[in-house]
Motif scaffolding. Structure first.
Motif, PDB file in Angstrom:
ATOM      1  N   HIS A  19       0.868  -1.169   0.015  1.00  0.00           N
ATOM      2  CA  HIS A  19       0.007  -0.209  -0.120  1.00  0.00           C
ATOM      3  C   HIS A  19       0.820   1.327   0.080  1.00  0.00           C
ATOM      4  O   HIS A  19       1.647   1.367   0.845  1.00  0.00           O
ATOM      5  N   LEU A  20       0.635   2.105  -0.933  1.00  0.00           N
ATOM      6  CA  LEU A  20       1.281   3.351  -0.978  1.00  0.00           C
ATOM      7  C   LEU A  20       0.637   4.188  -0.498  1.00  0.00           C
ATOM      8  O   LEU A  20      -0.773   4.691  -0.942  1.00  0.00           O
ATOM      9  N   GLY A  21       0.957   5.164   0.543  1.00  0.00           N
ATOM     10  CA  GLY A  21      -0.104   6.018   1.407  1.00  0.00           C
ATOM     11  C   GLY A  21       0.420   7.385   1.484  1.00  0.00           C
ATOM     12  O   GLY A  21       1.645   7.667   0.940  1.00  0.00           O
ATOM     13  N   LEU A  22      -0.148   8.175   2.249  1.00  0.00           N
ATOM     14  CA  LEU A  22       0.254   9.634   2.389  1.00  0.00           C
ATOM     15  C   LEU A  22       1.685   9.617   3.111  1.00  0.00           C
ATOM     16  O   LEU A  22       1.904   8.610   3.762  1.00  0.00           O
ATOM     17  N   GLY A  23       2.159  10.699   2.830  1.00  0.00           N
ATOM     18  CA  GLY A  23       3.654  10.841   3.425  1.00  0.00           C
ATOM     19  C   GLY A  23       4.522  10.031   2.760  1.00  0.00           C
ATOM     20  O   GLY A  23       5.691   9.688   3.319  1.00  0.00           O
ATOM     21  N   SER A  24       4.406   9.673   1.232  1.00  0.00           N
ATOM     22  CA  SER A  24       5.056   8.775   0.532  1.00  0.00           C
ATOM     23  C   SER A  24       5.415   7.239   1.306  1.00  0.00           C
ATOM     24  O   SER A  24       6.567   6.981   1.179  1.00  0.00           O
ATOM     25  N   ARG A  25       4.690   6.984   2.221  1.00  0.00           N
ATOM     26  CA  ARG A  25       4.949   5.730   2.712  1.00  0.00           C
ATOM     27  C   ARG A  25       4.469   4.585   2.093  1.00  0.00           C
ATOM     28  O   ARG A  25       3.559   4.484   1.407  1.00  0.00           O
ATOM     29  N   ALA A  26       5.152   3.448   2.196  1.00  0.00           N
ATOM     30  CA  ALA A  26       5.139   2.183   1.558  1.00  0.00           C
ATOM     31  C   ALA A  26       5.038   0.947   2.439  1.00  0.00           C
ATOM     32  O   ALA A  26       5.739   0.762   3.334  1.00  0.00           O
ATOM     33  N   LYS A  27       3.724   0.536   2.668  1.00  0.00           N
ATOM     34  CA  LYS A  27       3.526  -0.688   3.887  1.00  0.00           C
ATOM     35  C   LYS A  27       2.849  -1.932   2.965  1.00  0.00           C
ATOM     36  O   LYS A  27       1.927  -2.116   2.299  1.00  0.00           O
ATOM     37  N   PRO A  28       3.715  -3.144   3.272  1.00  0.00           N
ATOM     38  CA  PRO A  28       3.212  -4.236   2.705  1.00  0.00           C
ATOM     39  C   PRO A  28       1.874  -4.641   3.421  1.00  0.00           C
ATOM     40  O   PRO A  28       1.747  -4.248   4.829  1.00  0.00           O
ATOM     41  N   VAL A  29       0.996  -5.394   2.758  1.00  0.00           N
ATOM     42  CA  VAL A  29      -0.109  -5.835   3.205  1.00  0.00           C
ATOM     43  C   VAL A  29      -0.049  -7.207   3.707  1.00  0.00           C
ATOM     44  O   VAL A  29      -0.606  -8.187   2.693  1.00  0.00           O
ATOM     45  N   GLU A  30       0.458  -7.858   4.831  1.00  0.00           N
ATOM     46  CA  GLU A  30       0.389  -9.144   5.013  1.00  0.00           C
ATOM     47  C   GLU A  30      -0.956  -9.824   5.334  1.00  0.00           C
ATOM     48  O   GLU A  30      -2.072  -8.995   5.645  1.00  0.00           O
ATOM     49  N   GLY A  31      -1.123 -11.005   4.794  1.00  0.00           N
ATOM     50  CA  GLY A  31      -2.329 -11.814   4.976  1.00  0.00           C
ATOM     51  C   GLY A  31      -3.446 -11.259   4.104  1.00  0.00           C
ATOM     52  O   GLY A  31      -4.970 -11.494   4.199  1.00  0.00           O
ATOM     53  N   PHE A  32      -3.172 -10.664   2.942  1.00  0.00           N
ATOM     54  CA  PHE A  32      -4.284  -9.870   2.114  1.00  0.00           C
ATOM     55  C   PHE A  32      -4.594 -11.003   1.047  1.00  0.00           C
ATOM     56  O   PHE A  32      -4.164 -12.030   0.755  1.00  0.00           O
ATOM     57  N   THR A  33      -5.982 -11.021   1.060  1.00  0.00           N
ATOM     58  CA  THR A  33      -6.874 -12.018   0.058  1.00  0.00           C
ATOM     59  C   THR A  33      -7.795 -11.056  -0.619  1.00  0.00           C
ATOM     60  O   THR A  33      -7.967 -10.115  -0.225  1.00  0.00           O
ATOM     61  N   TRP A  34      -8.548 -11.483  -1.592  1.00  0.00           N
ATOM     62  CA  TRP A  34      -9.618 -10.954  -2.463  1.00  0.00           C
ATOM     63  C   TRP A  34     -10.950 -11.358  -1.788  1.00  0.00           C
ATOM     64  O   TRP A  34     -11.811 -11.005  -2.240  1.00  0.00           O
ATOM     65  N   ASP A  35     -10.914 -11.773  -0.367  1.00  0.00           N
ATOM     66  CA  ASP A  35     -12.097 -12.130   0.196  1.00  0.00           C
ATOM     67  C   ASP A  35     -12.588 -10.689   0.698  1.00  0.00           C
ATOM     68  O   ASP A  35     -12.070  -9.888   1.056  1.00  0.00           O
ATOM     69  N   PRO A  36     -14.117 -10.554   0.466  1.00  0.00           N
ATOM     70  CA  PRO A  36     -14.684  -9.524   0.981  1.00  0.00           C
ATOM     71  C   PRO A  36     -14.391  -9.110   2.128  1.00  0.00           C
ATOM     72  O   PRO A  36     -14.313  -7.920   2.549  1.00  0.00           O
ATOM     73  N   LYS A  37     -14.373  -9.843   3.385  1.00  0.00           N
ATOM     74  CA  LYS A  37     -14.149  -9.428   4.471  1.00  0.00           C
ATOM     75  C   LYS A  37     -12.572  -8.713   4.641  1.00  0.00           C
ATOM     76  O   LYS A  37     -12.445  -7.726   5.504  1.00  0.00           O
ATOM     77  N   VAL A  38     -11.563  -9.398   3.917  1.00  0.00           N
ATOM     78  CA  VAL A  38     -10.251  -8.765   4.114  1.00  0.00           C
ATOM     79  C   VAL A  38     -10.115  -7.668   3.204  1.00  0.00           C
ATOM     80  O   VAL A  38      -9.585  -6.653   3.669  1.00  0.00           O
ATOM     81  N   LEU A  39     -10.765  -7.499   2.175  1.00  0.00           N
ATOM     82  CA  LEU A  39     -10.993  -6.107   1.288  1.00  0.00           C
ATOM     83  C   LEU A  39     -11.556  -4.991   2.381  1.00  0.00           C
ATOM     84  O   LEU A  39     -11.400  -3.962   2.269  1.00  0.00           O
ATOM     85  N   GLN A  40     -12.738  -5.352   3.051  1.00  0.00           N
ATOM     86  CA  GLN A  40     -13.136  -4.451   3.902  1.00  0.00           C
ATOM     87  C   GLN A  40     -12.354  -4.000   5.085  1.00  0.00           C
ATOM     88  O   GLN A  40     -12.189  -2.714   5.408  1.00  0.00           O
ATOM     89  N   ALA A  41     -11.430  -5.030   5.753  1.00  0.00           N
ATOM     90  CA  ALA A  41     -10.527  -4.640   6.587  1.00  0.00           C
ATOM     91  C   ALA A  41      -9.408  -3.713   6.074  1.00  0.00           C
ATOM     92  O   ALA A  41      -8.868  -2.860   6.678  1.00  0.00           O
ATOM     93  N   TYR A  42      -8.972  -4.193   4.719  1.00  0.00           N
ATOM     94  CA  TYR A  42      -7.973  -3.166   4.201  1.00  0.00           C
ATOM     95  C   TYR A  42      -8.598  -1.768   3.889  1.00  0.00           C
ATOM     96  O   TYR A  42      -7.657  -0.840   4.157  1.00  0.00           O
ATOM     97  N   SER A  43      -9.679  -1.820   3.244  1.00  0.00           N
ATOM     98  CA  SER A  43     -10.290  -0.412   3.075  1.00  0.00           C
ATOM     99  C   SER A  43     -10.265   0.391   4.563  1.00  0.00           C
ATOM    100  O   SER A  43     -10.035   1.641   4.250  1.00  0.00           O
ATOM    101  N   ALA A  44     -10.656  -0.077   5.611  1.00  0.00           N
ATOM    102  CA  ALA A  44     -10.628   0.531   6.819  1.00  0.00           C
ATOM    103  C   ALA A  44      -9.249   0.893   7.293  1.00  0.00           C
ATOM    104  O   ALA A  44      -9.297   2.144   7.712  1.00  0.00           O
ATOM    105  N   ALA A  45      -8.210   0.182   6.854  1.00  0.00           N
ATOM    106  CA  ALA A  45      -6.858   0.307   7.523  1.00  0.00           C
ATOM    107  C   ALA A  45      -6.448   1.426   6.635  1.00  0.00           C
ATOM    108  O   ALA A  45      -5.499   2.091   7.450  1.00  0.00           O
ATOM    109  N   VAL A  46      -6.668   1.694   5.419  1.00  0.00           N
ATOM    110  CA  VAL A  46      -5.877   2.636   4.648  1.00  0.00           C
ATOM    111  C   VAL A  46      -7.016   3.998   4.477  1.00  0.00           C
ATOM    112  O   VAL A  46      -6.557   4.633   3.678  1.00  0.00           O
ATOM    113  N   ALA A  47      -8.305   4.222   5.034  1.00  0.00           N
ATOM    114  CA  ALA A  47      -9.054   4.920   4.646  1.00  0.00           C
ATOM    115  C   ALA A  47      -8.436   6.571   4.970  1.00  0.00           C
ATOM    116  O   ALA A  47      -8.747   7.439   4.098  1.00  0.00           O
ATOM    117  N   ALA A  48      -7.638   6.600   5.916  1.00  0.00           N
ATOM    118  CA  ALA A  48      -7.045   8.020   6.129  1.00  0.00           C
ATOM    119  C   ALA A  48      -6.318   8.558   4.913  1.00  0.00           C
ATOM    120  O   ALA A  48      -6.014   9.588   4.860  1.00  0.00           O
TER     121      ALA A  48
END
Length: 156
Positions: A19-48
């Motif tokens: 994930h590339l985010g604000l402040g030019s930060r790059a963060k690996p997303v461990e445990g990522f899958t295309w499962d809807p629950k994981v996608l929802q958790a990812y979206s919440a984690a990077v919402a800012a």
């Protein structure tokens, strides 16, 4: 699924997107899958990060894409790493196709519906806006025409 602040080891972008985010930060997303629950958790984690957030990932495949997608919050860069892919965009109801070979890229503009078809074993790298991706099922079974090849209606 969790975002890692500092990864010191090599990672496989096929299984661990970054994930590339604000402040030019790059963060690996461990445990990522295309499962809807994981996608929802990812979206919440990077919402800012809002519309500035991007996911970097590699997809391997062979065959037609099974769905159309659109990224209303930002452009998407698609890079062919190996093989070949056809990116079809729907522009004003008309298909716009771009054939990509190794090292070639195209940009899907924000809000434009697109699908990727891989011709033989292919790897692509995608850098995608993470806010609000939309999907719709693909109803055709194959492209109606190929890039650089006349359709049956156009053939002499």
């Amino acid at each position: 699924m969790r975002l890692v602040n500092h990864e010191h080891n090599a990672m496989d972008l096929r299984t661990t997107p970054v994930h590339l985010g604000l402040g030019s930060r790059a963060k690996p997303v461990e445990g990522f899958t295309w499962d809807p629950k994981v996608l929802q958790a990812y979206s919440a984690a990077v919402a800012a990060d809002g519309a500035e957030g991007r996911m970097v990932t590699i997809f391997d495949g062979d065959g037609l894409g099974d769905h159309w997608e659109s990224h209303p919050a930002g452009d998407e860069l698609v890079v062919c790493l190996s093989g070949s892919a056809t990116v079809t965009r729907e522009v004003d109801g008309v298909p716009d196709r771009v054939l990509l070979g190794p090292g070639e890229a195209t940009i899907n503009p924000a809000g434009v519906w697109h699908v990727v078809d891989m011709e033989g074993p292919t790897s692509i790298l995608a850098i995608t806006a993470t806010l609000g991706t939309d999907h719709r099922p693909r109803t055709d079974t194959r492209p109606t025409e190929r890039v650089g090849t006349p359709s049956p209606e156009e053939a002499p």
